[in-house]
Write an enzyme that holds these catalytic residues in place. Structure first.
Site, PDB file in Angstrom:
ATOM      1  N   ASP A  25       0.876  -1.193   0.000  1.00 53.57           N
ATOM      2  CA  ASP A  25       0.000   0.000   0.000  1.00 53.57           C
ATOM      3  C   ASP A  25       0.900   1.225   0.000  1.00 53.57           C
ATOM      4  OD1 ASP A  25      -3.036   0.861   0.541  1.00 53.57           O
ATOM      5  OD2 ASP A  25      -1.674   2.206   1.701  1.00 53.57           O
ATOM      6  N   LEU A  26       0.559   2.192  -0.971  1.00 55.11           N
ATOM      7  CA  LEU A  26       1.383   3.405  -1.062  1.00 55.11           C
ATOM      8  C   LEU A  26       1.121   4.286   0.161  1.00 55.11           C
ATOM      9  CD1 LEU A  26       1.077   4.469  -4.822  1.00 55.11           C
ATOM     10  CD2 LEU A  26       2.968   3.314  -3.704  1.00 55.11           C
ATOM     11  N   ASP A  72      -4.553   2.247  -4.389  1.00 54.87           N
ATOM     12  CA  ASP A  72      -3.107   2.235  -4.307  1.00 54.87           C
ATOM     13  C   ASP A  72      -2.587   0.963  -3.662  1.00 54.87           C
ATOM     14  OD1 ASP A  72      -4.239   2.684  -1.845  1.00 54.87           O
ATOM     15  OD2 ASP A  72      -2.785   4.221  -1.233  1.00 54.87           O
TER      16      ASP A  72
END
Lengths: 278, 669
Positions: free
Chosen positions: B534-535, B577
């Protein structure tokens, strides 16, 4: 099967038979018969008979056979009358009558080929006397002379009778080996016709109708005129011989023969009628 | 009139016999008659001679009756008269009597003429009843002298005796002839009946029986003569004729059968076109009441022209429209043959023979075929037709367009040349044809090869066309080139399984791939790691730079992630994301650690989406197979859980699921 044609044909064949048809002959009872010497027969009688038949319708039967035969027949009643060339002589029938109907003359005949033309009475006598037997003696060929004489045993013939009377001074001929006896005068003429060296006496009337040579006698020819005028000497009568009382039919013929018409007819034949010579 | 031969022969033979008999009888009678007459004449001459001699002797003997003594002569029954004449033909003696003798005969002169040098003569009296015999009477005057004729004798002999003898002789001969003829005719007729009549009647009756249809045997055939030969030859002939007749009947039956059963309407016309004979088919088509052939033609005038302008040496073969029995219009193929009589010098027309073939249905079929051909020609689908041996019979232009094979390349060749359904191990080519033969139909998507070797997908439909017996006679293949469709389908498929923005497998595909990977790891007994990424601060980027820049950032992130993993590993964008990674066959855990560190390191460098320098980080949760779970879904959830650990522990780092209770992540640090 059909057999009928054959039978029919046979029957037809049988039907062609033929037969001859007969016819009845015709006969005549009205006639005359005559017999006699050959000279008369040939000379005039045969023609006269025919003329008589022509005129009257009556038949006349004529026969020769010689004078002797004629008289015999007459005697036996076989003929109604007879003919002869001689006079009645002894022994001839008594109840008959000799009626002259014409004249004739004795002549001498030879074969046509014979060179001889003439003969003298002397030579004729010499021949019948047996002195002359060869034609050389008469100036002819060197052949024996054959002399024919008509003769029967029963009687004297007409010619021989005349020969004896007129030439041989009543004497019979000498019967030498060259003499031949013949039954009738007619036969004598016929024999001479066929015999080159033959010689015979005969009647002028008949001989002129034969195929023979009639010799001159002493230089004179036997002609009707010479005989009528008597230059030719050996004249002789021709007779009809009939019963003394003849049947009418015979009498009728005889009357005709002697009548003017009959004699004229005879004369017309070249024969001497009774009137021609007296 | 009908006369049998036997009767004719009988009549003929009878006539011959009768004629021969008549002729022989006639000859015999004539000769016999002549003999009797000769005897009669001889008697007459003898008697007259004797009388002439007697007459000559009588003359020599100087007898008056020259012959009277010859009573044995004069009294003879047949002596009717005796005459003696002189040499000048004067009668000198006559018997039986002078009175009974006839008048001199009219023919006496004739008798004289008859002599003409001879010794005797005779003549028959005019009435024919008697006959006169004359004899010369000659006399030889001396020995050696030439005899002279001195007369004639005549003997009149009746002919009645002779006639009677002749009559009897004729009757007897005719009777004998008649009897022998009858017997001969009877015998010959019987013989003719036996020898000729009976055998001929046998032959006659046999011939009559033969005419009536039986095959008789003539009994007289054993006879050794010509009739026997005839009978034997007749027997042989009748047998031969019967055999030939049977053959003829058979032949006639065959011809009639053919004539009646043939599908051609056959007819025969006279020279004026009137119908004489027709067959069953003709009647079926036009009825039996047609009288003239012209009547059935729609173009009557035209057919009349055919007749009138026909070249009689040739036939006419035309296609014509005619009116059928029920008024329907038919199309027929008319063949007309003139029938000429060549027997005479100038040939002349007798009539016509002809036949018509009803081609109405064929015409329709031809139209259909033409239509079908046109459809086939203009179809977009490739079509090929094979025979039952799969040899290609026909292809259409679309076929050539699709495959590159021209008609000449493929006609007659086996369908294998088309390389239909190549190289599919699950559904081999032979299976396709087996299906077609079994189910008469196959439909499916196959891979074919073009002439140039290029492989292409096609939608293929093969169906069989059966003949009358139900057997497949032809196979028709129709196929469509589905390359374009296939591409479109792939695109659709991609839309379903891949993330359009980054091109990475989407969650659905990731889940399938993970299941496959787990199964593979189980089989291989290898270790597997699942990362959940996950960004960090991505929401802030979106807010600050907009979604477009956000999307571009995601695309760059995805690119850096693909560069960090091996070819055999999988990276996927699950949503927003969030990304996930499958690491196959990691062996040691350190390998997973190494990759996690590399990802964190690579993403710690600034990105430049749209020219904007953006710094971000990534938080990674890691779960392991088989330690954390042997189930794919659980493995991903566990990795998600581990990612929250990493997020909670200060972002931009990683955590293993197994670190939930201890601080192994720190320890690793």
């Amino acid at each position: 099967m059909n057999k009928r044609p054959g039978i029919l044909c046979l029957l037809f064949l049988m039907s062609v038979s033929a037969c001859l048809i007969y016819a009845s002959p015709a006969y005549s009872d009205d006639y005359l018969t005559v017999s006699g010497c050959s000279v008369s027969y040939i000379g005039y009688l045969k023609d006269l008979a025919q003329e008589y038949e022509r005129r009257t319708g009556i038949k006349v039967f004529v026969r020769g056979g010689g004078t002797v035969g004629g008289l015999e027949n007459l005697r036996e009643g076989k003929v109604d009358f007879a003919a002869t060339c001689r006079n009645r002589i002894e022994g001839d029938p008594e109840d008959v009558e000799f009626i002259q109907a014409a004249w004739d003359a004795l002549v001498f005949i030879v074969h046509k080929s014979n060179p001889i033309k003439n003969i003298s009475i002397k030579d004729v006598k010499g021949i019948y006397a047996g002195r002359i037997t060869n034609w050389k003696q008469l100036g002819g060929k060197n052949e024996p002379i054959k002399v024919f004489i008509a003769r029967t045993t029963k009687s004297l013939s007409g010619i021989e009778s005349s020969l004896r009377d007129m030439v041989l001074e009543g004497k019979p001929p000498f019967e030498g080996p060259n003499i031949y006896l013949v039954p009738t005068g007619g036969m004598v003429e016929q024999t001479v016709e066929k015999t080159p060296d033959g010689f015979a006496a005969s009647g002028f009337t008949s001989a002129r109708k034969r195929n023979v040579k009639i010799l001159r006698l002493n230089g004179i020819s036997a002609t009707k005129e010479n005989i009528i005028k008597n230059r030719y000497k050996l004249r002789m009568p021709l007779f009809l011989v009939a019963p003394k009382n003849p049947e009418p039919k015979v009498k009728k013929f005889l009357d005709f023969a002697l009548s003017r018409e009959g004699q004229r007819f005879i004369g017309s034949l070249g024969v001497l009628s009774l009137k021609d010579a007296k | 009139m009908n006369i049998s031969l036997r009767t004719k022969i009988a009549i003929f033979v009878t006539l011959i016999i009768i004629i021969l008999s008549a002729i022989s009888t006639y000859i015999f009678i004539s000769q016999h008659r002549r003999s009797i007459e000769k005897e009669f004449t001889s008697r007459g001459l003898t008697l007259s001679y004797l009388l002439s001699k007697i007459a000559a002797e009588g003359l020599a003997a100087e007898r008056l009756d020259l012959i009277g003594r010859a009573s044995f002569i004069l009294n003879s029954e047949d002596v009717m008269r005796v005459d003696v004449y002189t040499e000048l033909w004067d009668l000198i003696e006559s018997y039986p009597s002078p009175s009974s003798h006839r008048s001199p005969s009219l023919s006496l002169t004739d008798a004289i003429k008859y002599f003409s040098g001879s010794d005797n003569t005779s003549y028959i009296n005019k009435d024919g009843k008697d006959r006169h015999f004359f004899y010369k009477v000659t006399f030889q005057p001396y020995e050696g002298a030439v005899p002279i004729t001195i007369g004639y004798v005549m003997v009149d002999l009746s002919t009645s005796g002779m006639e009677k003898a002749i009559d009897n002789m004729i009757k007897t001969n005719i009777l004998i002839s008649w009897i022998t003829t009858v017997i001969a005719v009877l015998i010959l007729n019987i013989l003719i009946g036996r020898i000729i009549g009976k055998p001929i009647m046998d032959i006659h009756s046999s011939v009559r029986k033969f005419q009536e249809g039986t095959v008789p045997e003539i009994k007289t055939s054993h006879s050794p003569d010509e009739i026997g030969d005839l009978a034997r030859e007749f027997n042989e002939m009748s047998r031969a004729v019967k055999e030939k007749e049977n053959l003829l009947i058979e032949s006639e039956r065959n011809i009639t059968s053919l004539f009646e059963r043939v599908e051609h309407a056959i007819f025969r016309l006279d020279k004026d076109g009137n119908i004489i004979k027709t067959n069953r088919k003709f009647n079926e088509l036009f009825g039996e009441k047609i009288e003239r052939l012209c009547d059935i033609f729609i173009g009557e005038k035209r057919i009349r022209d055919y007749f009138e302008n026909m070249d009689f040496a040739n036939r006419v073969k035309i296609e014509e429209k005619v009116i059928g029995k029920n008024g329907e219009e038919l199309i027929v193929l008319l063949s007309l043959y003139p029938d000429m009589d060549y027997r005479e010098d100038t040939k002349h027309l007798i009539g016509f023979d002809g036949y018509m073939l009803n081609i109405t249905e064929r015409k329709k079929a031809e139209e259909n075929i033409r239509l079908s051909a046109r459809v086939m020609e203009s179809a977009m689908e490739g079509v090929f037709i094979t025979d039952r041996g799969l040899n290609i019979q026909k292809v259409n232009p679309a076929f050539t367009d699709i495959t590159g094979f021209t008609i000449n390349d493929v006609i007659g060749r086996n369908a294998d040349v088309l390389s239909v359904g190549l190289d599919n191990p699950e559904y081999p080519r032979c299976q396709i044809w087996a299906d077609v033969k079994k189910n008469n139909l196959y439909q499916g998507e196959v891979w074919n090869r073009r002439k140039n070797g290029e492989v292409y997908p096609a939608w293929l439909s093969i169906s069989s066309i059966k003949d009358e017996t139900g057997e497949a006679a032809y196979y028709v293949g129709i196929f469509t080139d589905i390359t374009q469709r296939k591409l479109f389908e792939d695109h659709l498929k991609k839309i379903a399984h891949y993330d359009i923005l980054t091109g990475l497998p989407n969650r659905a595909l990731f889940n399938e791939l993970l299941i496959h990977a787990v199964e593979q790891a189980k089989r291989d007994q290898k270790k597997l790691a699942v990362m959940f990424l996950d960004l960090d601060n991505f929401k802030a980027v979106n807010d600050a730079y907009g979604h477009a820049i956000g999307d571009m950032l995601l695309q760059e992130v995805a690119q850096r992630l693909k560069e960090c993993i091996r070819q055999s590993d999988t990276v996927s964008r699950l949503s927003g994301d969030e990304f996930a990674v499958i690491l196959n066959q990691i062996g040691e855990i350190s390998n997973a650690v190494f990759i996690a560190q590399k990802i964190i390191l690579d993403n710690s460098h600034p990105f430049y989406p749209g020219g904007n320098e953006i710094k971000t980080g990534v938080s990674i949760g890691i779960s392991l197979y088989p330690e954390d779970s042997s189930d794919a879904e659980t493995l991903l959830e566990n990795a998600d859980s581990a990612m929250y650990l990493a997020k909670n522990s200060g972002k931009n780092n990683y955590r293993f699921f197994s670190e939930r209770t201890d601080s192994s992540s720190d320890m690793i640090k």
